[in-house]
Design a protein around this motif. Structure first.
Motif, PDB file in Angstrom:
ATOM      1  N   GLU A 144       0.898  -1.505   0.062  1.00 51.14           N
ATOM      2  CA  GLU A 144       0.022  -0.634  -0.119  1.00 51.14           C
ATOM      3  C   GLU A 144       0.842   0.885  -0.152  1.00 51.14           C
ATOM      4  OE1 GLU A 144      -3.431   2.412   2.986  1.00 51.14           O
ATOM      5  OE2 GLU A 144      -2.819  -0.330   2.916  1.00 51.14           O
ATOM      6  N   MET A 147       2.744   2.124  -3.131  1.00 52.34           N
ATOM      7  CA  MET A 147       1.377   2.043  -4.240  1.00 52.34           C
ATOM      8  C   MET A 147       0.629   3.723  -4.139  1.00 52.34           C
ATOM      9  SD  MET A 147      -2.762   1.178  -4.617  1.00 52.34           S
ATOM     10  CE  MET A 147      -2.825   2.702  -2.619  1.00 52.34           C
ATOM     11  N   TYR A 148       1.054   4.617  -2.988  1.00 53.16           N
ATOM     12  CA  TYR A 148       0.997   5.550  -2.780  1.00 53.16           C
ATOM     13  C   TYR A 148       2.376   6.494  -3.012  1.00 53.16           C
ATOM     14  CZ  TYR A 148      -3.105   4.638   0.977  1.00 53.16           C
ATOM     15  OH  TYR A 148      -3.446   4.509   1.152  1.00 53.16           O
ATOM     16  N   SER A 150       3.987   5.391  -5.673  1.00 51.50           N
ATOM     17  CA  SER A 150       4.087   5.466  -7.398  1.00 51.50           C
ATOM     18  C   SER A 150       4.050   6.673  -8.058  1.00 51.50           C
ATOM     19  CB  SER A 150       3.473   3.897  -7.656  1.00 51.50           C
ATOM     20  OG  SER A 150       1.835   3.944  -7.377  1.00 51.50           O
ATOM     21  N   ASP A 152       2.247   6.362 -10.402  1.00 55.71           N
ATOM     22  CA  ASP A 152       0.267   5.547 -11.350  1.00 55.71           C
ATOM     23  C   ASP A 152      -0.784   5.657 -10.503  1.00 55.71           C
ATOM     24  OD1 ASP A 152       1.814   4.533 -13.676  1.00 55.71           O
ATOM     25  OD2 ASP A 152       1.785   2.475 -12.828  1.00 55.71           O
ATOM     26  N   ASN A 153      -0.383   5.952  -9.111  1.00 55.01           N
ATOM     27  CA  ASN A 153      -1.355   6.138  -8.318  1.00 55.01           C
ATOM     28  C   ASN A 153      -1.714   8.273  -8.264  1.00 55.01           C
ATOM     29  OD1 ASN A 153      -2.748   4.669  -6.255  1.00 55.01           O
ATOM     30  ND2 ASN A 153      -2.179   6.979  -4.839  1.00 55.01           N
ATOM     31  N   SER A 156      -5.794   7.597  -8.734  1.00 55.53           N
ATOM     32  CA  SER A 156      -6.485   7.382  -7.623  1.00 55.53           C
ATOM     33  C   SER A 156      -7.463   8.235  -6.783  1.00 55.53           C
ATOM     34  CB  SER A 156      -5.801   6.494  -6.382  1.00 55.53           C
ATOM     35  OG  SER A 156      -5.438   5.497  -7.093  1.00 55.53           O
ATOM     36  N   ARG A 159      -4.501  10.409  -2.223  1.00 53.78           N
ATOM     37  CA  ARG A 159      -3.298  10.326  -2.856  1.00 53.78           C
ATOM     38  C   ARG A 159      -2.319  10.882  -1.862  1.00 53.78           C
ATOM     39  NH1 ARG A 159      -4.659  13.673  -8.222  1.00 53.78           N
ATOM     40  NH2 ARG A 159      -2.281  13.350  -8.511  1.00 53.78           N
ATOM     41  N   GLU A 164       4.186  10.760  -3.978  1.00 52.51           N
ATOM     42  CA  GLU A 164       3.681  10.720  -5.192  1.00 52.51           C
ATOM     43  C   GLU A 164       4.645  10.853  -6.192  1.00 52.51           C
ATOM     44  OE1 GLU A 164       0.472  11.423  -8.504  1.00 52.51           O
ATOM     45  OE2 GLU A 164      -0.570  10.569  -6.365  1.00 52.51           O
TER      46      GLU A 164
END
Length: 337
Positions: A144, A147-148, A150, A152-153, A156, A159, A164
């Motif tokens: 997780e 993800m934050y 990256s 690519d997030n 979303s 964020r 990011e």
């Protein structure tokens, strides 16, 4: 992150902002910055700080805040967590904190992650409130957090701003074999806490190297081990300085935490034979002595482990003696193969 060997193998520092008898956390913070500036001048690679809670001898509880102080007072050395105990925190908060640090100090921030609470269970409950797991969801939390961080997030609903898309190296920390499997599966660098939990060091390194899967972050296994180093001009003086460390550890064994006190001439009468054996077993990855003794011990350690980087910590009461220990370590390390 490329492998480095011989004299160019990186040498780093782990600091816990130790609080000394008769001193305050403010003094500890000033000492930590003084140490960071000193080892930066000596060419050390990283200066990491560990998250611990409810310990009178350790002032690095608000780790991300303290890292900002250290990074702001230095200019080139990498600054990071060794580590952030991720189960204590929401991954989004960690992403925002380290995103802020990385925005202020580009290309200098490391994020080392651990699954332990860094404290006792009662304090862990106070920290975690509604999340009382024992780190069982650590892999999911790491994912997780990634993800934050990256790019690519960016589409979303939730964020990390800032954070990011920033290149913040994530390390997996371990003191047993569990995290070795995770670091290998995720293709992340692996740091082992052999300075207090050496028992599974060799097994963990073997597991990590055998199971490593290349990732976008790391193409080949990269290992770091933390060790205790107390160096002085002579073996006698180093062993005397080490008694502060032994007394601190004795308090942990007995469950009577205390601030780090001045050295004594001998530990005889202060600990039992059993306590001495227990402490020395847990502290077997400790190199205490004059330059020749430390060099011999570290060379054997590197020959046995083949780690890519060494992180050192020094529990020394006198700050000038602590700085001198790192000066000697730097000289010794330059001679290792």
């Amino acid at each position: 992150m490329s492998k480095q060997h011989g004299s160019i193998r990186p040498l780093s520092v782990l600091d816990l902002a130790p609080v000394l008898e008769g001193k305050t956390p403010t003094d500890a913070f000033h000492n930590s910055l003084r140490l960071a500036k000193h080892v930066e001048q000596l060419g050390f690679n990283r200066f990491w700080m560990a998250e611990h809670h409810n310990m009178v001898s350790v002032a690095s509880s608000a780790t991300a805040v303290l890292l900002g102080y250290i990074a702001g007072g230095t200019s080139t050395i990498r600054v990071g967590s060794g580590g952030i105990m991720l189960p204590n925190h929401a991954p989004l908060v960690v992403a925002e904190q380290f995103g802020t640090l990385a925005s202020l100090y580009p290309d200098r921030i490391d994020l080392g992650l651990g699954r332990a609470p860094g404290t006792d269970q009662v304090t862990a409950r106070a920290l975690r409130r509604d999340s009382l797991g024992a780190g069982n969801d650590f892999p999911e939390q790491v994912a997780e957090l990634q993800m934050y961080l990256s790019y690519d997030n960016h589409t979303s609903a939730v964020r990390a701003i800032p954070g990011e898309g920033l290149d913040i190296p994530i390390w997996i920390l371990g003191s047993s074999t569990d995290s070795a499997y995770l670091a290998a599966a995720m293709g992340l660098p692996y740091a082992f806490a052999s300075h207090f939990a050496p028992a599974q060091l060799h097994a963990a390194l073997k597991i990590y190297r055998q199971h490593f899967k290349p990732s976008e972050f790391l193409q080949a296994p990269y290992t770091m081990a933390c060790v205790n180093v107390i160096a002085a001009d002579t073996d006698v003086e180093a062993n005397r300085l080490a008694t502060s460390f032994y007394q601190l550890f004795l308090g942990i064994i007995r469950g009577r935490l205390r601030r780090m006190g001045p050295p004594v001439d001998s530990m005889d009468g202060l600990w039992t034979e059993y306590e001495a054996a227990h402490a020395k077993q847990m502290l077997s990855c400790s190199f205490i002595g004059g330059p020749a003794t430390v060099q011999q011990g570290l060379q054997a350690f590197l020959d046995e482990t083949q780690v890519d980087e060494v992180m050192s910590t020094a529990h020394i009461y006198d700050q000038d003696a602590r700085l001198h220990s790192y000066t000697l370590l730097r000289k010794v390390f330059n001679e290792l193969t």
